[in-house]
Design a protein around this motif. Structure first.
Motif, PDB file in Angstrom:
ATOM      1  N   ASP A 180     -19.108  16.131  44.743  1.00 38.18           N
ATOM      2  CA  ASP A 180     -18.765  16.957  43.601  1.00 38.18           C
ATOM      3  C   ASP A 180     -18.410  18.376  44.033  1.00 38.18           C
ATOM      4  O   ASP A 180     -18.282  18.680  45.227  1.00 38.18           O
ATOM      5  CB  ASP A 180     -19.912  16.970  42.587  1.00 38.18           C
ATOM      6  CG  ASP A 180     -21.225  17.469  43.195  1.00 38.18           C
ATOM      7  OD1 ASP A 180     -21.197  18.062  44.301  1.00 38.18           O
ATOM      8  OD2 ASP A 180     -22.278  17.278  42.563  1.00 38.18           O
ATOM      9  N   ILE A 181     -18.268  19.276  43.070  1.00 33.37           N
ATOM     10  CA  ILE A 181     -17.861  20.647  43.365  1.00 33.37           C
ATOM     11  C   ILE A 181     -18.950  21.414  44.112  1.00 33.37           C
ATOM     12  O   ILE A 181     -18.665  22.341  44.872  1.00 33.37           O
ATOM     13  CB  ILE A 181     -17.464  21.388  42.069  1.00 33.37           C
ATOM     14  CG1 ILE A 181     -16.754  22.706  42.410  1.00 33.37           C
ATOM     15  CG2 ILE A 181     -18.671  21.596  41.153  1.00 33.37           C
ATOM     16  CD1 ILE A 181     -16.123  23.387  41.211  1.00 33.37           C
ATOM     17  N   TYR A 182     -20.209  21.006  43.935  1.00 36.00           N
ATOM     18  CA  TYR A 182     -21.288  21.661  44.679  1.00 36.00           C
ATOM     19  C   TYR A 182     -21.141  21.383  46.171  1.00 36.00           C
ATOM     20  O   TYR A 182     -21.324  22.277  47.005  1.00 36.00           O
ATOM     21  CB  TYR A 182     -22.647  21.157  44.181  1.00 36.00           C
ATOM     22  CG  TYR A 182     -23.037  21.681  42.818  1.00 36.00           C
ATOM     23  CD1 TYR A 182     -23.627  22.941  42.671  1.00 36.00           C
ATOM     24  CD2 TYR A 182     -22.804  20.934  41.671  1.00 36.00           C
ATOM     25  CE1 TYR A 182     -23.991  23.424  41.421  1.00 36.00           C
ATOM     26  CE2 TYR A 182     -23.162  21.414  40.415  1.00 36.00           C
ATOM     27  CZ  TYR A 182     -23.743  22.655  40.295  1.00 36.00           C
ATOM     28  OH  TYR A 182     -24.092  23.141  39.057  1.00 36.00           O
ATOM     29  N   ALA A 183     -20.808  20.126  46.512  1.00 38.74           N
ATOM     30  CA  ALA A 183     -20.585  19.777  47.915  1.00 38.74           C
ATOM     31  C   ALA A 183     -19.373  20.517  48.471  1.00 38.74           C
ATOM     32  O   ALA A 183     -19.374  20.983  49.613  1.00 38.74           O
ATOM     33  CB  ALA A 183     -20.393  18.268  48.051  1.00 38.74           C
ATOM     34  N   PHE A 184     -18.342  20.662  47.627  1.00 40.93           N
ATOM     35  CA  PHE A 184     -17.133  21.359  48.053  1.00 40.93           C
ATOM     36  C   PHE A 184     -17.432  22.833  48.320  1.00 40.93           C
ATOM     37  O   PHE A 184     -16.988  23.400  49.320  1.00 40.93           O
ATOM     38  CB  PHE A 184     -16.052  21.228  46.978  1.00 40.93           C
ATOM     39  CG  PHE A 184     -14.710  21.728  47.404  1.00 40.93           C
ATOM     40  CD1 PHE A 184     -13.833  20.918  48.109  1.00 40.93           C
ATOM     41  CD2 PHE A 184     -14.310  23.023  47.108  1.00 40.93           C
ATOM     42  CE1 PHE A 184     -12.587  21.380  48.510  1.00 40.93           C
ATOM     43  CE2 PHE A 184     -13.072  23.502  47.499  1.00 40.93           C
ATOM     44  CZ  PHE A 184     -12.206  22.676  48.207  1.00 40.93           C
ATOM     45  N   ALA A 185     -18.203  23.463  47.417  1.00 40.60           N
ATOM     46  CA  ALA A 185     -18.565  24.867  47.602  1.00 40.60           C
ATOM     47  C   ALA A 185     -19.383  25.058  48.862  1.00 40.60           C
ATOM     48  O   ALA A 185     -19.213  26.052  49.590  1.00 40.60           O
ATOM     49  CB  ALA A 185     -19.340  25.374  46.383  1.00 40.60           C
ATOM     50  N   ASN A 186     -20.260  24.123  49.135  1.00 38.79           N
ATOM     51  CA  ASN A 186     -21.078  24.207  50.347  1.00 38.79           C
ATOM     52  C   ASN A 186     -20.214  24.125  51.596  1.00 38.79           C
ATOM     53  O   ASN A 186     -20.448  24.837  52.580  1.00 38.79           O
ATOM     54  CB  ASN A 186     -22.117  23.084  50.354  1.00 38.79           C
ATOM     55  CG  ASN A 186     -23.085  23.202  51.518  1.00 38.79           C
ATOM     56  OD1 ASN A 186     -23.808  24.189  51.655  1.00 38.79           O
ATOM     57  ND2 ASN A 186     -23.110  22.194  52.382  1.00 38.79           N
ATOM     58  N   GLU A 187     -19.174  23.284  51.553  1.00 40.36           N
ATOM     59  CA  GLU A 187     -18.245  23.191  52.679  1.00 40.36           C
ATOM     60  C   GLU A 187     -17.523  24.518  52.903  1.00 40.36           C
ATOM     61  O   GLU A 187     -17.315  24.943  54.049  1.00 40.36           O
ATOM     62  CB  GLU A 187     -17.221  22.085  52.419  1.00 40.36           C
ATOM     63  CG  GLU A 187     -17.800  20.678  52.457  1.00 40.36           C
ATOM     64  CD  GLU A 187     -16.749  19.626  52.164  1.00 40.36           C
ATOM     65  OE1 GLU A 187     -15.543  19.958  52.250  1.00 40.36           O
ATOM     66  OE2 GLU A 187     -17.114  18.481  51.838  1.00 40.36           O
ATOM     67  N   LEU A 188     -17.140  25.164  51.810  1.00 42.52           N
ATOM     68  CA  LEU A 188     -16.463  26.457  51.921  1.00 42.52           C
ATOM     69  C   LEU A 188     -17.363  27.496  52.586  1.00 42.52           C
ATOM     70  O   LEU A 188     -16.927  28.251  53.457  1.00 42.52           O
ATOM     71  CB  LEU A 188     -16.044  26.954  50.534  1.00 42.52           C
ATOM     72  CG  LEU A 188     -14.943  26.165  49.815  1.00 42.52           C
ATOM     73  CD1 LEU A 188     -14.715  26.726  48.416  1.00 42.52           C
ATOM     74  CD2 LEU A 188     -13.642  26.202  50.607  1.00 42.52           C
ATOM     75  N   VAL A 189     -18.629  27.524  52.164  1.00 48.07           N
ATOM     76  CA  VAL A 189     -19.584  28.476  52.744  1.00 48.07           C
ATOM     77  C   VAL A 189     -19.777  28.189  54.227  1.00 48.07           C
ATOM     78  O   VAL A 189     -19.810  29.105  55.059  1.00 48.07           O
ATOM     79  CB  VAL A 189     -20.930  28.416  51.995  1.00 48.07           C
ATOM     80  CG1 VAL A 189     -21.978  29.261  52.709  1.00 48.07           C
ATOM     81  CG2 VAL A 189     -20.761  28.893  50.558  1.00 48.07           C
ATOM     82  N   GLY A 199     -22.671  35.924  38.235  1.00 46.18           N
ATOM     83  CA  GLY A 199     -23.138  34.873  37.347  1.00 46.18           C
ATOM     84  C   GLY A 199     -23.595  33.629  38.085  1.00 46.18           C
ATOM     85  O   GLY A 199     -23.790  32.572  37.471  1.00 46.18           O
ATOM     86  N   GLY A 200     -23.797  33.754  39.400  1.00 43.68           N
ATOM     87  CA  GLY A 200     -24.151  32.604  40.220  1.00 43.68           C
ATOM     88  C   GLY A 200     -22.921  32.051  40.921  1.00 43.68           C
ATOM     89  O   GLY A 200     -21.796  32.230  40.455  1.00 43.68           O
ATOM     90  N   ILE A 201     -23.129  31.394  42.042  1.00 44.96           N
ATOM     91  CA  ILE A 201     -22.008  30.816  42.779  1.00 44.96           C
ATOM     92  C   ILE A 201     -21.238  29.836  41.899  1.00 44.96           C
ATOM     93  O   ILE A 201     -20.011  29.833  41.864  1.00 44.96           O
ATOM     94  CB  ILE A 201     -22.490  30.104  44.057  1.00 44.96           C
ATOM     95  CG1 ILE A 201     -23.065  31.112  45.057  1.00 44.96           C
ATOM     96  CG2 ILE A 201     -21.344  29.306  44.700  1.00 44.96           C
ATOM     97  CD1 ILE A 201     -22.046  32.080  45.621  1.00 44.96           C
ATOM     98  N   MET A 202     -21.972  29.009  41.153  1.00 45.70           N
ATOM     99  CA  MET A 202     -21.332  28.029  40.282  1.00 45.70           C
ATOM    100  C   MET A 202     -21.400  28.505  38.837  1.00 45.70           C
ATOM    101  O   MET A 202     -22.462  28.814  38.315  1.00 45.70           O
ATOM    102  CB  MET A 202     -22.021  26.658  40.407  1.00 45.70           C
ATOM    103  CG  MET A 202     -21.176  25.506  39.881  1.00 45.70           C
ATOM    104  SD  MET A 202     -19.638  25.266  40.837  1.00 45.70           S
ATOM    105  CE  MET A 202     -20.295  24.922  42.481  1.00 45.70           C
ATOM    106  N   LYS A 203     -20.235  28.585  38.202  1.00 46.24           N
ATOM    107  CA  LYS A 203     -20.159  28.959  36.801  1.00 46.24           C
ATOM    108  C   LYS A 203     -20.099  27.673  35.974  1.00 46.24           C
ATOM    109  O   LYS A 203     -19.140  26.906  36.076  1.00 46.24           O
ATOM    110  CB  LYS A 203     -18.917  29.800  36.513  1.00 46.24           C
ATOM    111  CG  LYS A 203     -18.948  31.208  37.123  1.00 46.24           C
ATOM    112  CD  LYS A 203     -18.809  31.212  38.598  1.00 46.24           C
ATOM    113  CE  LYS A 203     -18.518  32.590  39.166  1.00 46.24           C
ATOM    114  NZ  LYS A 203     -19.300  32.930  40.341  1.00 46.24           N
TER     115      LYS A 203
END
Length: 291
Positions: A180-189, A199-203
């Motif tokens: 999901d998008i959480y996994a994608f965001a983690n890859e970016l980091v 407002g937090g990393i995930m809106k």
């Protein structure tokens, strides 16, 4: 001065949008937390079987709500092109289409209803957008910094013109991505990208159906009037996941889910935090003494 962004989008629609059938729809709203910025959300009707739809958010600085000093500064640049762009509409237009996700175009504008967009005005707006050439004269650095003190978004438009402020990609449409998008965001980091934490990393929307994250805007070199080269705030990337609507979750399990079955719409509170990507970049650059 009226906004040229709407005419740019109309031109993009004619040239690029040939897959989706149906008239585009428009939703206009005011993001109250973004001082002196007004946004319009444009999207095509998505028909059964359509897997891609480009949604466009048009944003303009409401010049008339800024201080007299800021208004005078902006008009010192835009008055020279007012005649050229006088036919541009500022509140209604068509959606562009190319891939999935969406994009945001920016401009200076006023709050009028606008009028018919002339061919010459559309051509000038389109040329400015695709070439990156400003529709007004090259700004002085002192004017950029002065406007930055009052309106970060206005300062962004002054040096970026009618360019894209950001582009959003639908994570669920990215081929090869697992998770999901959480996994994608983690890859970016993990790859070293600096993410917007306003407002937090995930809106997340109140119904949890729309999830968004974004990078902090890039700093890019800009040549000011007189030949001085200094960094300014540029564009950034947004990533979106639209969850299946509750009544269609069984289709996801059966592998029959289409874009029309996903959560649609726009979340104003999340957009306020997404727009902070340029503000965060400007603040960080100022703290480092490079802006």
């Amino acid at each position: 001065m009226q906004s040229a962004a709407t005419c740019i989008i109309a031109c993009q629609y004619v040239i690029m949008q040939n897959r989706l059938v149906g008239c585009p729809i428009s939703l206009s709203l005011q993001l109250a937390a973004l001082v002196s910025v007004h946004c319009h959300w444009h999207a095509p009707f998505i028909q059964q079987g359509a897997q891609t739809a480009h949604i466009t958010l048009l944003a303009k600085t409401q010049v008339e709500k800024l201080s007299p000093v800021a208004q005078s500064l902006i008009h010192s640049y835009t008055d020279d092109v007012t005649d050229t762009f006088s036919g541009l509409v500022s509140s209604h237009g068509s959606s562009s289409g190319s891939t999935t996700g969406g994009s945001n175009s920016s401009s200076f504008g006023s709050s009028g209803n606008g009028s018919h967009c002339s061919s010459a005005a559309m051509l000038n707006a389109w040329t400015s957008a695709v070439t990156g050439v400003l529709p007004w004269g090259t700004p002085k650095r002192e004017d950029y910094l002065k406007l930055l003190e009052e309106s970060e978004y206005g300062a962004w438009v002054l040096v970026n013109g009618y360019g894209l402020n950001h582009t959003a990609l639908s994570v669920h449409q990215i081929h090869g991505h697992q998770g999901d998008i959480y996994a994608f965001a983690n890859e970016l980091v993990m790859k070293g990208f600096n993410l917007n934490d306003s407002g937090g990393i995930m809106k997340v929307s109140p119904d949890s159906g729309l999830l968004q994250c974004a990078t902090v805007a890039d700093m890019v070199d800009f040549t000011f009037d007189g030949g001085q080269v200094h960094p300014v705030v540029g564009a950034y990337m947004e990533f979106v996941e639209r969850k299946p609507l509750l009544q269609y979750q069984h289709l996801a399990q059966a592998g029959k889910l289409q874009e029309v079955h996903r959560r649609d719409g726009f979340e104003a509170d999340s957009a306020v935090n997404i727009f902070a990507s340029t503000t965060l970049a400007a603040s960080a650059a100022q703290q480092k003494g490079i802006l």
